[in-house]
Design an enzyme around this catalytic site. Sequence first.
Site, PDB file in Angstrom:
ATOM      1  NE  ARG A  50      -1.756  -1.951   3.323  1.00  0.00           N
ATOM      2  CZ  ARG A  50      -2.049  -2.286   4.575  1.00  0.00           C
ATOM      3  NH1 ARG A  50      -3.257  -2.075   5.052  1.00  0.00           N
ATOM      4  NH2 ARG A  50      -1.130  -2.828   5.360  1.00  0.00           N
ATOM      5  CG  ASP A  52       2.890   6.385   2.418  1.00  0.00           C
ATOM      6  OD1 ASP A  52       1.788   6.105   2.931  1.00  0.00           O
ATOM      7  OD2 ASP A  52       3.981   6.205   2.992  1.00  0.00           O
ATOM      8  CE1 TYR A 111       7.804   0.493  -2.186  1.00  0.00           C
ATOM      9  CE2 TYR A 111       8.475  -1.416  -0.901  1.00  0.00           C
ATOM     10  CZ  TYR A 111       7.498  -0.516  -1.286  1.00  0.00           C
ATOM     11  OH  TYR A 111       6.232  -0.621  -0.792  1.00  0.00           O
ATOM     12  NE  ARG A 198       8.464   9.019   2.072  1.00  0.00           N
ATOM     13  CZ  ARG A 198       7.309   9.614   2.373  1.00  0.00           C
ATOM     14  NH1 ARG A 198       6.164   8.962   2.186  1.00  0.00           N
ATOM     15  NH2 ARG A 198       7.297  10.830   2.840  1.00  0.00           N
TER      16      ARG A 198
END
Lengths: 249, 249
Positions: A50, A52, A111, A198
Amino acid sequence: MTRFALSIEYDGRPFVGWQRQDNGPSVQAAIERAVHAITGEGVAVQAAGRTDAGVHALGMRAHVDIERALTPFRLMEALNAKLRPDPVAIIGCEIVSEAWHARFSCVARHYEYRIVTRRAPLTWERGLAWRVAVPLDAAAMAAGAARLVGRHDFTTFRSAHCQADSPLRTLDRLDVVAEGERISVFASARSFLHHQVRSMVGCLSLVGQGKWSPDDMAKALAARDRAALGLNAPPDGLYFLRADYPDPA
Amino acid sequence: MTRFALSIEYDGRPFVGWQRQDNGPSVQAAIERAVHAITGEGVAVQAAGRTDAGVHALGMRAHVDIERALTPFRLMEALNAKLRPDPVAIIGCEIVSEAWHARFSCVARHYEYRIVTRRAPLTWERGLAWRVAVPLDAAAMAAGAARLVGRHDFTTFRSAHCQADSPLRTLDRLDVVAEGERISVFASARSFLHHQVRSMVGCLSLVGQGKWSPDDMAKALAARDRAALGLNAPPDGLYFLRADYPDPA
């Protein structure tokens, strides 16, 4: 009822994130609306991750259960037609068993975080990368990144809003690849905490600037305290690359 | 008076092109407006190439003459501040002699044309590449491209609106580079005719689809007739990469 596994690419800029929310357009709602327009069925699309608001995907995986008889190719074509003009594209579609779950069957998530180091603002890449106005030492960042690989309590690198039961995660890969003014950080794990990539990248940028040593990454990790976080990188540079599953889907 | 040479990156999507026009925003007008805001001077910015609407630049070169005393760094920083929110960035700035002219001193211009071959629409790359919905044979395209290299009359690959005195051009490079679903065509020449790169790429796409043979590229060239053009590729995929000058600017 047929379960379809989707591979999805999207530009996160116009969305509040993957997940359906009241406060704006989401990728999930866009796809569910497209399915409804095609089949008349109210469905819930489940994704591997999910993401952001402002986070992109090159190969998100998701599944959806549909009653109406459709070939994967027809469904993909129809979804892409209905999704216009939203920047969401179905780039793969296949039939899977009902045991296959995009989120719970997923064994690895990958990622990429894209950084551009230069003083000038971004143009065509605005919102698609994190512009850092000073040079970054990629070798130092790689040394710092190596301190995080393995099984650890990642509380420092976890959002206060993280809903995971445990802060323990096994980080399989955190590689820093530099080419000219471009730096990509590649992160792989079975699963990540909320904001983990992040937060790790934000701290690595401090290492790259010389404000932190590579060992400060280990210290921040050992602190197991969100207050030890140096910086959370913006969503702009983050891309969900792909998800792995144990069996041919 | 000081002459500054600028290196400029821009996203061509919101612009009518490089050149100042009455019918919409241009890159040239955006930069001239920024210079005026900084210096109070009305200036004309000259570029190495006048790109069309929707065409991008990663390293356009241009020059501007300014009376006010400014260092290149201060000018670059001020221009980038004033150019916001336009997707135009000054990525290099240096003082050059008055003999240096961004357009007339330029001895080579380099373009890249980006193609993505897939059925699904583009998302984050929309307007930044040409999506071709069928696979393309890059080896056949490369063979076709080789037929155009050299000094030729490029009338077939020239827009009806081209203002050049002669249709003769020397094409130094036309390379096709494929990686997965991505194909880039790299074109280099001292100068190009209007629409020349897009027209060459459009015809190469026909070769890639098998609708044309590589030799059909030579036949189209030999026809010296715009009517022999197979297809003009859209501006989306075209990037002005860089311009070369004989002396250190």
